[in-house]
Scaffold this motif. Structure first.
Motif, PDB file in Angstrom:
ATOM      1  N   GLU A   1       0.954  -1.153   0.138  1.00 63.34           N
ATOM      2  CA  GLU A   1       0.019   0.119   0.057  1.00 63.34           C
ATOM      3  C   GLU A   1       0.925   1.027  -0.050  1.00 63.34           C
ATOM      4  N   ARG A   2       2.121   1.207  -0.934  1.00 66.69           N
ATOM      5  CA  ARG A   2       2.765   2.324  -1.046  1.00 66.69           C
ATOM      6  C   ARG A   2       2.863   2.668  -2.436  1.00 66.69           C
ATOM      7  N   SER A   3       3.227   3.898  -2.801  1.00 65.04           N
ATOM      8  CA  SER A   3       3.361   4.513  -4.063  1.00 65.04           C
ATOM      9  C   SER A   3       4.833   5.062  -4.269  1.00 65.04           C
ATOM     10  N   TYR A   4       5.534   4.880  -5.507  1.00 66.12           N
ATOM     11  CA  TYR A   4       6.734   5.376  -5.769  1.00 66.12           C
ATOM     12  C   TYR A   4       6.792   6.092  -6.996  1.00 66.12           C
ATOM     13  N   LEU A   5       7.625   6.927  -7.025  1.00 66.76           N
ATOM     14  CA  LEU A   5       7.816   7.878  -8.286  1.00 66.76           C
ATOM     15  C   LEU A   5       9.508   7.886  -8.747  1.00 66.76           C
ATOM     16  N   LEU A   6       9.379   7.766  -9.959  1.00 67.17           N
ATOM     17  CA  LEU A   6      10.790   7.550 -10.672  1.00 67.17           C
ATOM     18  C   LEU A   6      10.670   8.379 -11.845  1.00 67.17           C
ATOM     19  N   PRO A   7      11.949   9.003 -12.037  1.00 68.38           N
ATOM     20  CA  PRO A   7      12.277   9.792 -13.323  1.00 68.38           C
ATOM     21  C   PRO A   7      12.201   8.843 -14.368  1.00 68.38           C
ATOM     22  N   PHE A   8      11.937   9.166 -15.812  1.00 74.24           N
ATOM     23  CA  PHE A   8      11.836   8.295 -16.904  1.00 74.24           C
ATOM     24  C   PHE A   8      12.976   8.967 -17.712  1.00 74.24           C
ATOM     25  N   ASP A   9      14.060   8.435 -18.089  1.00 73.55           N
ATOM     26  CA  ASP A   9      15.207   8.952 -18.913  1.00 73.55           C
ATOM     27  C   ASP A   9      15.577   7.803 -19.813  1.00 73.55           C
ATOM     28  N   GLY A  10      16.495   8.042 -20.585  1.00 70.13           N
ATOM     29  CA  GLY A  10      17.052   7.019 -21.387  1.00 70.13           C
ATOM     30  C   GLY A  10      17.503   5.764 -20.626  1.00 70.13           C
ATOM     31  N   LYS A  11      18.256   5.897 -19.445  1.00 66.85           N
ATOM     32  CA  LYS A  11      18.923   4.976 -18.778  1.00 66.85           C
ATOM     33  C   LYS A  11      17.611   3.930 -18.312  1.00 66.85           C
ATOM     34  N   VAL A  12      16.509   4.459 -17.717  1.00 67.64           N
ATOM     35  CA  VAL A  12      15.386   3.851 -17.363  1.00 67.64           C
ATOM     36  C   VAL A  12      14.889   3.065 -18.310  1.00 67.64           C
ATOM     37  N   GLY A  13      14.354   3.869 -19.433  1.00 67.02           N
ATOM     38  CA  GLY A  13      13.826   3.651 -20.670  1.00 67.02           C
ATOM     39  C   GLY A  13      14.586   2.416 -21.491  1.00 67.02           C
ATOM     40  N   SER A  14      15.866   2.016 -21.215  1.00 64.27           N
ATOM     41  CA  SER A  14      16.184   1.036 -21.866  1.00 64.27           C
ATOM     42  C   SER A  14      16.280  -0.381 -21.189  1.00 64.27           C
ATOM     43  N   GLN A  15      15.425  -0.362 -19.982  1.00 66.24           N
ATOM     44  CA  GLN A  15      15.245  -1.522 -19.369  1.00 66.24           C
ATOM     45  C   GLN A  15      13.747  -1.932 -19.386  1.00 66.24           C
ATOM     46  N   THR A  16      13.706  -3.536 -18.949  1.00 67.76           N
ATOM     47  CA  THR A  16      12.348  -3.808 -19.161  1.00 67.76           C
ATOM     48  C   THR A  16      11.744  -3.663 -17.705  1.00 67.76           C
ATOM     49  N   ALA A  17      12.423  -3.571 -16.679  1.00 60.55           N
ATOM     50  CA  ALA A  17      12.075  -3.319 -15.192  1.00 60.55           C
ATOM     51  C   ALA A  17      12.878  -3.120 -14.280  1.00 60.55           C
ATOM     52  N   ILE A  18      12.538  -2.476 -13.440  1.00 58.69           N
ATOM     53  CA  ILE A  18      13.230  -1.775 -12.217  1.00 58.69           C
ATOM     54  C   ILE A  18      13.009  -2.482 -11.025  1.00 58.69           C
ATOM     55  N   GLN A  19      14.012  -2.831 -10.109  1.00 60.31           N
ATOM     56  CA  GLN A  19      13.981  -3.423  -8.744  1.00 60.31           C
ATOM     57  C   GLN A  19      14.379  -2.532  -7.999  1.00 60.31           C
ATOM     58  N   LEU A  20      13.397  -2.295  -6.878  1.00 59.01           N
ATOM     59  CA  LEU A  20      13.646  -1.624  -5.630  1.00 59.01           C
ATOM     60  C   LEU A  20      13.562  -2.358  -4.421  1.00 59.01           C
ATOM     61  N   ARG A  21      14.738  -2.386  -3.404  1.00 57.60           N
ATOM     62  CA  ARG A  21      14.836  -2.978  -2.294  1.00 57.60           C
ATOM     63  C   ARG A  21      14.463  -2.590  -1.363  1.00 57.60           C
ATOM     64  N   LEU A  22      13.691  -3.306  -0.512  1.00 60.54           N
ATOM     65  CA  LEU A  22      13.045  -2.817   0.847  1.00 60.54           C
ATOM     66  C   LEU A  22      14.262  -2.792   1.926  1.00 60.54           C
ATOM     67  N   SER A  23      15.167  -3.418   1.871  1.00 61.22           N
ATOM     68  CA  SER A  23      16.249  -3.639   2.632  1.00 61.22           C
ATOM     69  C   SER A  23      17.522  -4.122   2.199  1.00 61.22           C
ATOM     70  N   PRO A  24      18.646  -4.071   2.546  1.00 61.94           N
ATOM     71  CA  PRO A  24      19.819  -4.278   1.937  1.00 61.94           C
ATOM     72  C   PRO A  24      20.030  -5.717   1.715  1.00 61.94           C
ATOM     73  N   PRO A  25      20.875  -6.201   0.734  1.00 66.57           N
ATOM     74  CA  PRO A  25      20.972  -7.446   0.269  1.00 66.57           C
ATOM     75  C   PRO A  25      21.687  -8.474   1.394  1.00 66.57           C
ATOM     76  N   GLN A  26      21.590  -9.583   1.640  1.00 64.91           N
ATOM     77  CA  GLN A  26      22.372 -10.300   2.462  1.00 64.91           C
ATOM     78  C   GLN A  26      23.716 -10.399   2.232  1.00 64.91           C
ATOM     79  N   ASN A  27      24.198 -10.126   0.857  1.00 63.17           N
ATOM     80  CA  ASN A  27      25.439 -10.521   0.406  1.00 63.17           C
ATOM     81  C   ASN A  27      26.173  -9.281   0.509  1.00 63.17           C
ATOM     82  N   GLY A  28      25.597  -8.068   1.211  1.00 60.63           N
ATOM     83  CA  GLY A  28      26.486  -7.070   1.437  1.00 60.63           C
ATOM     84  C   GLY A  28      26.719  -6.121   0.084  1.00 60.63           C
TER      85      GLY A  28
END
Length: 222
Positions: free
Chosen positions: A101-128
């Motif tokens: 139940e959260r909303s997020y806002l991201l800029p859309f530029d050439g770097k983002v547009g070249s991807q098929t999906a974006i991943q946002l993490r809720l917490s740091p990854p366990q591998n450091g």
């Protein structure tokens, strides 16, 4: 008798768009909707006098990762076709996660547009891992909207920061915000002051107050 609501993709998309519009209005953003049925943008945000074309998406949570798919899907006589958005079509990606139940806002530029999906993490990854990590906290609406206002005044470019990609500024720097924006995002700016940032509030282009973290005075003889 209970009515069973089937959450089809269209239904989820409509709920996500409504949640995004609500969040924007709650922060004092003027929200408009294009009249044309097949517009590439779902909503238009007016922030500090500038208009931004917004594409709304449904974000999905997978463990500690929130995934936002960036391709559009359309039905054609030959079947479903997936296409990319262009930077000449939209300016922002707004995504709502039903699970959080959260909303997020991201800029859309050439770097983002070249991807098929974006991943946002809720917490740091366990591998450091620290490089190339995007956190949900950096793209939540209050901070992201504040950064949009900062871009409008040329502050982000002057500091060398990328739009919305580093919401948090360096402690000790001064951020200039309008009185209307300061009132709507009061809680967010108080958090920034607590971290050492200085906020200069202006009204009609003239400075009216400077908000800083108070210095702790040490007692005599300490």
């Amino acid at each position: 008798m209970h009515t069973v609501v089937v959450e089809s993709p269209n239904h989820k998309g409509a709920v996500a768009e409504a949640a995004i519009a609500y969040e924007a209005v709650r922060l004092g953003i003027e929200v408009f909707k294009p009249l044309s049925e097949h517009s590439r943008s779902d909503l238009i945000f007016e922030v500090d006098g500038s208009l931004y074309r917004v594409q709304c998406k449904t974000a999905r949570r997978y463990g500690e990762v929130v995934v936002i798919h960036l391709l559009s899907t359309s039905c054609t006589p030959s079947g479903y076709v997936r296409t990319r958005y262009g930077t000449d079509e939209i300016d922002l990606i707004a995504a709502h996660c039903h699970e959080l139940e959260r909303s997020y806002l991201l800029p859309f530029d050439g770097k983002v547009g070249s991807q098929t999906a974006i991943q946002l993490r809720l917490s740091p990854p366990q591998n450091g891992q620290r490089a190339a990590i995007n956190y949900t906290s950096d793209y939540e609406f209050p901070g992201a909207v504040a950064q949009l206002g900062e871009r409008r005044h040329g502050m982000a470019e002057a500091r060398g920061s990328s739009p919305l990609s580093s919401i948090q500024s360096v402690a000790g720097e001064q951020r200039v915000v309008g009185a209307h924006e300061f009132r709507n995002l009061f809680g967010y700016f108080m958090e920034r002051v607590e971290l050492g940032e200085e906020i200069l509030v202006t009204r009609r282009g003239k400075p009216v107050v400077r908000v800083v973290r108070p210095h702790v005075l040490m007692p005599d003889g300490a």
